[in-house]
Enzyme design. Sequence first.
Site, PDB file in Angstrom:
ATOM      1  CE1 TYR A  54      56.279  43.414  33.519  1.00 45.23           C
ATOM      2  CE2 TYR A  54      55.864  45.598  34.379  1.00 45.23           C
ATOM      3  CZ  TYR A  54      56.015  44.237  34.586  1.00 45.23           C
ATOM      4  OH  TYR A  54      55.903  43.720  35.845  1.00 45.23           O
ATOM      5  NE  ARG A 266      37.212  48.457  36.288  1.00 42.31           N
ATOM      6  CZ  ARG A 266      36.999  47.373  35.562  1.00 42.31           C
ATOM      7  NH1 ARG A 266      37.950  46.917  34.755  1.00 42.31           N
ATOM      8  NH2 ARG A 266      35.849  46.731  35.628  1.00 42.31           N
TER       9      ARG A 266
HETATM   10  N1  LIG Z   1      56.960  41.126  39.342  1.00 47.52           N
HETATM   11  C1  LIG Z   1      56.247  40.356  38.555  1.00 47.52           C
HETATM   12  O1  LIG Z   1      56.616  39.226  38.199  1.00 47.52           O
HETATM   13  C2  LIG Z   1      54.918  40.866  38.080  1.00 47.52           C
HETATM   14  C3  LIG Z   1      54.009  40.004  37.434  1.00 47.52           C
HETATM   15  C4  LIG Z   1      52.790  40.513  37.033  1.00 47.52           C
HETATM   16  C5  LIG Z   1      52.478  41.858  37.283  1.00 47.52           C
HETATM   17  N2  LIG Z   1      53.406  42.675  37.893  1.00 47.52           N
HETATM   18  C6  LIG Z   1      53.093  44.093  38.184  1.00 47.52           C
HETATM   19  O2  LIG Z   1      51.839  44.169  38.803  1.00 47.52           O
HETATM   20  C7  LIG Z   1      51.041  45.096  38.098  1.00 47.52           C
HETATM   21  C8  LIG Z   1      49.594  44.773  38.254  1.00 47.52           C
HETATM   22  O3  LIG Z   1      49.312  43.492  37.708  1.00 47.52           O
HETATM   23  P1  LIG Z   1      47.847  43.242  37.141  1.00 47.52           P
HETATM   24  O4  LIG Z   1      47.559  44.144  36.022  1.00 47.52           O
HETATM   25  O5  LIG Z   1      47.703  41.785  36.928  1.00 47.52           O
HETATM   26  O6  LIG Z   1      47.005  43.706  38.436  1.00 47.52           O
HETATM   27  P2  LIG Z   1      45.500  43.706  38.842  1.00 47.52           P
HETATM   28  O7  LIG Z   1      45.212  45.100  39.310  1.00 47.52           O
HETATM   29  O8  LIG Z   1      45.264  42.547  39.759  1.00 47.52           O
HETATM   30  O9  LIG Z   1      44.674  43.382  37.520  1.00 47.52           O
HETATM   31  C9  LIG Z   1      44.366  44.355  36.571  1.00 47.52           C
HETATM   32  C10 LIG Z   1      43.473  43.673  35.540  1.00 47.52           C
HETATM   33  O10 LIG Z   1      42.224  43.397  36.165  1.00 47.52           O
HETATM   34  C11 LIG Z   1      41.189  43.934  35.349  1.00 47.52           C
HETATM   35  N3  LIG Z   1      40.063  44.334  36.215  1.00 47.52           N
HETATM   36  C12 LIG Z   1      38.851  43.715  36.235  1.00 47.52           C
HETATM   37  N4  LIG Z   1      38.043  44.299  37.123  1.00 47.52           N
HETATM   38  C13 LIG Z   1      38.724  45.307  37.667  1.00 47.52           C
HETATM   39  C14 LIG Z   1      38.399  46.278  38.658  1.00 47.52           C
HETATM   40  N5  LIG Z   1      37.208  46.331  39.233  1.00 47.52           N
HETATM   41  N6  LIG Z   1      39.343  47.155  39.011  1.00 47.52           N
HETATM   42  C15 LIG Z   1      40.557  47.116  38.428  1.00 47.52           C
HETATM   43  N7  LIG Z   1      40.928  46.215  37.488  1.00 47.52           N
HETATM   44  C16 LIG Z   1      40.013  45.317  37.103  1.00 47.52           C
HETATM   45  C17 LIG Z   1      41.821  45.095  34.631  1.00 47.52           C
HETATM   46  O11 LIG Z   1      41.083  45.363  33.456  1.00 47.52           O
HETATM   47  P3  LIG Z   1      40.932  46.876  32.920  1.00 47.52           P
HETATM   48  O12 LIG Z   1      42.293  47.280  32.431  1.00 47.52           O
HETATM   49  O13 LIG Z   1      39.922  46.731  31.839  1.00 47.52           O
HETATM   50  O14 LIG Z   1      40.448  47.713  34.058  1.00 47.52           O
HETATM   51  C18 LIG Z   1      43.199  44.548  34.328  1.00 47.52           C
HETATM   52  O15 LIG Z   1      43.178  43.714  33.182  1.00 47.52           O
HETATM   53  C19 LIG Z   1      51.571  45.031  36.665  1.00 47.52           C
HETATM   54  O16 LIG Z   1      51.240  46.164  35.896  1.00 47.52           O
HETATM   55  C20 LIG Z   1      53.041  44.948  36.929  1.00 47.52           C
HETATM   56  O17 LIG Z   1      53.547  46.236  37.192  1.00 47.52           O
HETATM   57  C21 LIG Z   1      54.588  42.194  38.296  1.00 47.52           C
END
Ligand SMILES: NC(=O)c1ccc[n+]([C@@H]2O[C@H](COP(=O)([O-])OP(=O)(O)OC[C@H]3O[C@@H](n4cnc5c(N)ncnc54)[C@H](OP(=O)(O)O)[C@@H]3O)[C@@H](O)[C@H]2O)c1
Length: 296
Positions: A54, A266
């Site tokens: 990351y 958030r």
């Molecule tokens: N194991 C794997 O291969 C893998 C792959 C990908 C991710 N992950 C893990 O999963 C975690 C989460 O992934 P993710 O960040 O894609 O998850 P997510 O919670 O689905 O998406 C977060 C993204 O959505 C945006 N967003 C838009 N509206 C939102 C709302 N109402 N509430 C919250 N967020 C909103 C956020 O923007 P803002 O920041 O502006 O709020 C942020 O860019 C990662 O940090 C990582 O730890 C693991």
Amino acid sequence: MERIKVSENVSLSRIIYGMWRLTDDMDTSSSHITKKLEACLEQQITTIDQADIYGGYEAEELLGVSLKESGYRDKLEIVTKCGIIAPVGRFKQSPVKYYDTSKEHIYQSVEHSLKLMNIDYIDLLLLHRPDPFMNPEETGFTLDSLVEQGKVREVGVSNFKPYDFSLLQSFMHKKLVTNQIEISIISNDCFTNGDLAFMQEKRLPIMAWSPLAGGKLFDSDNKFLIDLLKEISNIYNTTPAAIAIAWLLAHPANIMPVMGTNSLTRIRALSKACDINLDKQSWFRIYETAMGHEVP
Ligand SMILES: NC(=O)c1ccc[n+]([C@@H]2O[C@H](COP(=O)([O-])OP(=O)(O)OC[C@H]3O[C@@H](n4cnc5c(N)ncnc54)[C@H](OP(=O)(O)O)[C@@H]3O)[C@@H](O)[C@H]2O)c1
């Protein structure tokens, strides 16, 4: 906040905070990261999801400074991952992106993670991706021995299919405790393709990455879904995002959403979904709207 016992020794908060996007934030200062940890802790979100890769192999170090300064390590469970080599950061000389689940690489990666995060042990180490070149005997032995050495409390996998999981497990003494896969309202294949069923059969909880589809859930091309989430959120007096997470929590497979927002506001609202008991009809309305058709 409910806790999910992944083993005799380790339990995780039902909602997990992920740090994949940590370096996308304008503010990556340790004081700001500490504020994020505090916002999580206020809601009893104690589990932090990291990976060596990351932030171009830099996010663990940023967290490490905050952990050292705040002294919060003992209040948290640290999950991290290894196995992907991408030609950035400390691997920038690599001629190719590839996976490495060899003994040597996993040991080295764990040592880096411990050092960078200023911690003595990792609560849960995951293999980040199934490696098409994996030697399951070597990888399984390595994971077992890391637990025996006390560097890692539990081990699991990420993005594994059931056959990858069974293969690795068959060469291990320790039980793999979870699989972290992509699950959201719009990434919903796992509900019927056997991925969830396999973990339920094994009585193991599952971690859901990108539970809001990385924000894509709220793109304008999902208008029907957004309208429905808004309608249901009005009934439950909450937000569409909380309903989207409650949709995962409602499923009997013990899904632990790993959420990734960088917004402090958030983050402070992450646990709201835990107060919602989504009814079955609403669950199916959301599922069918996402699929674009009724169940047969
Ligand atoms: N194991 C794997 O291969 C893998 C792959 C990908 C991710 N992950 C893990 O999963 C975690 C989460 O992934 P993710 O960040 O894609 O998850 P997510 O919670 O689905 O998406 C977060 C993204 O959505 C945006 N967003 C838009 N509206 C939102 C709302 N109402 N509430 C919250 N967020 C909103 C956020 O923007 P803002 O920041 O502006 O709020 C942020 O860019 C990662 O940090 C990582 O730890 C693991």
